[in-house]
Write a protein that holds these residues in place. Sequence first.
Motif, short mmCIF file in Angstrom:
data_model
loop_
_atom_site.label_atom_id
_atom_site.label_comp_id
_atom_site.label_asym_id
_atom_site.label_seq_id
_atom_site.Cartn_x
_atom_site.Cartn_y
_atom_site.Cartn_z
N VAL A 70 76.09 44.63 12.71
CA VAL A 70 75.00 44.38 11.76
C VAL A 70 74.70 42.88 11.69
N THR A 71 75.75 42.07 11.53
CA THR A 71 75.57 40.63 11.41
C THR A 71 75.10 40.01 12.73
N ALA A 89 71.54 40.52 12.65
CA ALA A 89 70.83 39.95 11.49
C ALA A 89 70.82 38.43 11.48
N GLY A 135 75.55 49.17 15.16
CA GLY A 135 75.41 47.98 14.33
C GLY A 135 74.09 47.24 14.43
N ALA A 139 71.13 49.02 12.85
CA ALA A 139 71.35 49.06 11.40
C ALA A 139 71.08 47.70 10.78
N GLY A 140 71.51 46.63 11.46
CA GLY A 140 71.24 45.29 10.95
C GLY A 140 69.76 44.99 10.85
N LEU A 154 68.34 47.06 7.91
CA LEU A 154 68.72 46.51 6.60
C LEU A 154 67.96 45.22 6.32
N PRO A 159 71.81 42.98 5.04
CA PRO A 159 72.79 43.03 6.14
C PRO A 159 74.04 42.22 5.84
N ASP A 200 77.92 43.73 5.72
CA ASP A 200 79.05 43.18 6.45
C ASP A 200 80.19 42.83 5.49
#
Length: 426
Positions: A21-22, A25, A151, A154-155, A158, A166, A170
């Motif tokens: 995610v990160t 993001a 991930g 999804a990031g 979000l 995001p 995390d």
Amino acid sequence: MPAGFGRLWTAQTISSLGDGVTHAALPLLALTLTRDPMALAVVAAAGTLPWLLFGVLGGALVDCWDRRRTMWVTDTARAVLLAIPVGAVVLDVLSIPLLAGVAFLLGLGGLFFDTAATAYLPDLLRRDPALLERANSRLRGAQTAMSGFAGPPAGSALLALGRAFPLLADAVSFLLSALLVRTLPAVPRPVPEVRDSLLRQAQAGASYVFRNQLLLGLALRPAVGNIAFLAVEAVLALFAHDHLGIDTYGFGLLLTAEATGGLLGAGIASFLGRRLGTGTALTCTAAVEGLAILGLASAPDPYAAGLALAVCGAGMGATMVLAPSLRQAIVPSHLMGRVASTSRMLAMCAAPVGAVLGGALATAYDIRTPIYAAGFLLLTMTAVTASMTSNRKVDAALRAAQADSQAGPDHQASEDRVHESAPGPS
């Protein structure tokens, strides 16, 4: 598998999802603040700097600390750290320097967590080579699925809801991971060496790698491999666009093909190790990677390129299960953190060389040249390291590790100190 492994696997799976995610993001967040390519590059590079600056020292610290406590404290700290950019988003004071600082500290936390987890796993599994291969296969598969597939989208999703979402996701992943790691069974702390300065302990760990031909071969492959793969990565987007006619969406599918191959490789790694022997399997997977990159360079269309990347990903996935499992089975517990971090640092230091090499070759010749060069480099590395990681050397190292384990930790630490002080390669 011991019951504790399920909790460790779950913790790392959740954490890998948060990392994915990160990973998606952070650059997108930076893009909302600036269009300056250099500023964006600083944010991207900040997360790798801890390995370059503190890799071996971090491994020495992990070898001095309780590995389980290091993991859950690190993840808790990373969750708290993410509250800073979340607050900055709420107050509308988010900046590029702040994002770069957060990326750097997250990378530093990753250094300690990954090194401690690598050192903790062989103690949890009693250094059983078969269990280590099964465990690393599951860990690698989950990491690829979460950070490579689930991930990043999804990031991005979000981030569409708001810039803080995001980062909050995390942070939650780190907290859940910390709670699970906190419940893991305790393992005996490694027997300390003679009391020495942190720098000398770090040097002893690095020396242990360079004096041992098998460990050196295991470390050289990802280091040289990173030069080759980063040379390809530096020009892959342009190669895909100009020579394969792939648009942005198609490029994402191309990368997904590589990740799919990685999952397959991680799944069959143990089978290859049993069928061929770990040393021969490692040589074969390295050769497969080199041939696949040559196939990519000569690919006439996107489908052939996707197949080549999938085959390369399979080779990489199997290698990244077999090599760490072997290292964990043969390295003494009190040196595991330093040996793992030394190998990882060599690989991280090699990456920028590959990126520069790829750009230089593409500028001087054409866009396919760095890809061909990467393939030949991988095959050359395979030939050079084949004898260093042969089945004979692997079997001898496993027998020696088993004998040291049966002799007891005091004898093992004493023998390792003798090897560290002896001249010449072991």
